[in-house]
Write a protein that holds these residues in place. Sequence first.
Motif, short mmCIF file in Angstrom:
data_model
loop_
_atom_site.label_atom_id
_atom_site.label_comp_id
_atom_site.label_asym_id
_atom_site.label_seq_id
_atom_site.Cartn_x
_atom_site.Cartn_y
_atom_site.Cartn_z
N CYS A 75 3.57 5.90 -2.69
CA CYS A 75 4.81 6.60 -3.05
C CYS A 75 4.95 6.73 -4.56
CB CYS A 75 6.03 5.88 -2.46
SG CYS A 75 6.24 6.23 -0.72
N ASP A 76 4.64 5.68 -5.29
CA ASP A 76 4.69 5.74 -6.75
C ASP A 76 3.80 6.87 -7.27
OD1 ASP A 76 6.47 3.72 -6.91
OD2 ASP A 76 5.04 2.17 -7.53
N LYS A 77 2.59 6.91 -6.71
CA LYS A 77 1.63 7.93 -7.14
C LYS A 77 2.15 9.34 -6.89
CE LYS A 77 -2.35 8.90 -5.17
NZ LYS A 77 -3.49 8.60 -4.29
N ASN A 78 2.91 9.50 -5.82
CA ASN A 78 3.42 10.82 -5.43
C ASN A 78 4.86 11.08 -5.85
OD1 ASN A 78 1.35 12.29 -3.51
ND2 ASN A 78 1.22 10.11 -3.02
N ASN A 79 5.42 10.17 -6.65
CA ASN A 79 6.82 10.31 -7.06
C ASN A 79 7.76 10.42 -5.87
OD1 ASN A 79 7.48 10.17 -9.77
ND2 ASN A 79 6.23 12.00 -10.15
N TYR A 107 2.94 10.41 7.39
CA TYR A 107 3.45 10.40 6.00
C TYR A 107 2.44 10.96 5.00
CZ TYR A 107 0.93 5.94 5.69
OH TYR A 107 -0.03 4.97 5.74
N GLU A 108 1.14 10.80 5.28
CA GLU A 108 0.15 11.31 4.33
C GLU A 108 0.22 12.83 4.23
OE1 GLU A 108 -2.61 8.94 6.32
OE2 GLU A 108 -3.30 7.89 4.52
N LEU A 109 0.28 13.46 5.40
CA LEU A 109 0.41 14.92 5.44
C LEU A 109 1.72 15.37 4.78
CD1 LEU A 109 -0.57 16.29 8.98
CD2 LEU A 109 -1.57 16.87 6.76
N ALA A 110 2.77 14.60 5.01
CA ALA A 110 4.07 14.96 4.42
C ALA A 110 4.00 14.92 2.91
CB ALA A 110 5.15 14.01 4.94
N LEU A 111 3.40 13.87 2.36
CA LEU A 111 3.29 13.75 0.90
C LEU A 111 2.43 14.89 0.33
CD1 LEU A 111 2.90 9.88 0.60
CD2 LEU A 111 4.86 11.23 -0.16
N GLU A 112 1.38 15.26 1.04
CA GLU A 112 0.55 16.39 0.58
C GLU A 112 1.35 17.68 0.54
OE1 GLU A 112 -2.91 16.67 3.11
OE2 GLU A 112 -3.47 14.59 2.66
N ASN A 113 2.39 17.75 1.37
CA ASN A 113 3.23 18.96 1.41
C ASN A 113 4.50 18.85 0.59
OD1 ASN A 113 2.10 21.14 3.31
ND2 ASN A 113 1.73 19.26 4.45
N GLY A 114 4.54 17.87 -0.29
CA GLY A 114 5.66 17.80 -1.23
C GLY A 114 6.84 16.94 -0.82
N SER A 115 6.64 16.06 0.16
CA SER A 115 7.73 15.15 0.53
C SER A 115 8.14 14.29 -0.66
CB SER A 115 7.25 14.22 1.67
OG SER A 115 8.21 13.21 1.90
N THR A 116 9.45 14.04 -0.79
CA THR A 116 9.92 13.14 -1.84
C THR A 116 10.49 11.85 -1.26
OG1 THR A 116 12.20 13.99 -1.87
CG2 THR A 116 10.58 15.14 -3.27
N MET A 117 10.56 11.78 0.08
CA MET A 117 11.05 10.58 0.76
C MET A 117 10.32 10.46 2.07
SD MET A 117 15.18 10.55 0.66
CE MET A 117 16.00 10.48 -0.93
N ILE A 118 9.65 9.32 2.28
CA ILE A 118 9.07 9.11 3.59
C ILE A 118 9.84 7.99 4.30
CG2 ILE A 118 6.80 10.04 3.01
CD1 ILE A 118 5.75 7.18 2.73
N GLU A 147 0.83 -1.21 0.00
CA GLU A 147 0.00 0.00 0.00
C GLU A 147 0.88 1.27 0.00
OE1 GLU A 147 -2.34 2.06 3.55
OE2 GLU A 147 -2.96 -0.03 3.30
N LEU A 148 1.91 1.25 0.83
CA LEU A 148 2.82 2.41 0.91
C LEU A 148 3.58 2.60 -0.40
CD1 LEU A 148 4.21 1.86 4.52
CD2 LEU A 148 3.03 3.92 3.74
#
Length: 221
Positions: free
Chosen positions: A14-18, A200-211, A9-10
């Motif tokens: 991650c793929d979806k968010n690059n 991590y969800e909030l981080a990805l929404e804010n442009g994270s490239t590595m979780i 799932e993760l």
Amino acid sequence: MPNLNKLSELKKLCDKNNALLVAVSKTKSVEEILSVYNAGQKVFGENKVQEITDKYEQLPKDIEWHFIGHLQRNKVKYIAPFVDLIHGVDSLRLAKEINKQANNYQRKIKVLLQMHIAEESTKFGFDMDELTAILDEGELQALESLDICGLMGMATFTNDTDQVNKEFNYLHHCFQFIKSHFFKDKENFKEISMGMSGDYELALENGSTMIRVGSAIFGER
Ligand SMILES: *Cc1c(COP(=O)(O)O)cnc(C)c1O
């Protein structure tokens, strides 16, 4: 035992968010790491020098090892031969030592500059003023065996999602400012390492490239 459904799932997220998924395997056994590795995960994060070195020796050599903890200068030499990315560079002195050791082993080491974004005073990292002052001097950029790839940060440990959101958003802004002022022509300066199991969800929404996700994959420590 690791939760391989959560892992997949993760990975999709991650793929979806690059973004890149760093599986944080600290305190977990070689067997547990192997089961995650065999499910296709090749990037692992550790925060202790002795532990990452032992695991590097015992596990398959195509694993990318990320050091995510606070790194003491006198221990850089132990991980310098094999570490792929050091997330927590929080002083010029540490950066210089990594540069020296990278040089010794005739390699370049990728690093992220850690910024202090949380309310807690216990978390390591540069303040924005401090970091821009150092970059203005140009000494950090001049370290030729370092490949500075971006920024890393840890949000406050809290259930207050507005607070965490604010901190991730702040790190994203810092990244854009530092990129445009100091690393405009450096293609590799592109990473924002932020987000753990709880955020991590909030981080990805804010442009994270590595979780950096540990307990959600491996279970509680
Ligand atoms: C332990 C650790 C993580 C992972 O934490 P989880 O909450 O288990 O996902 C991420 N980043 C750093 C720096 C850590 O030390």
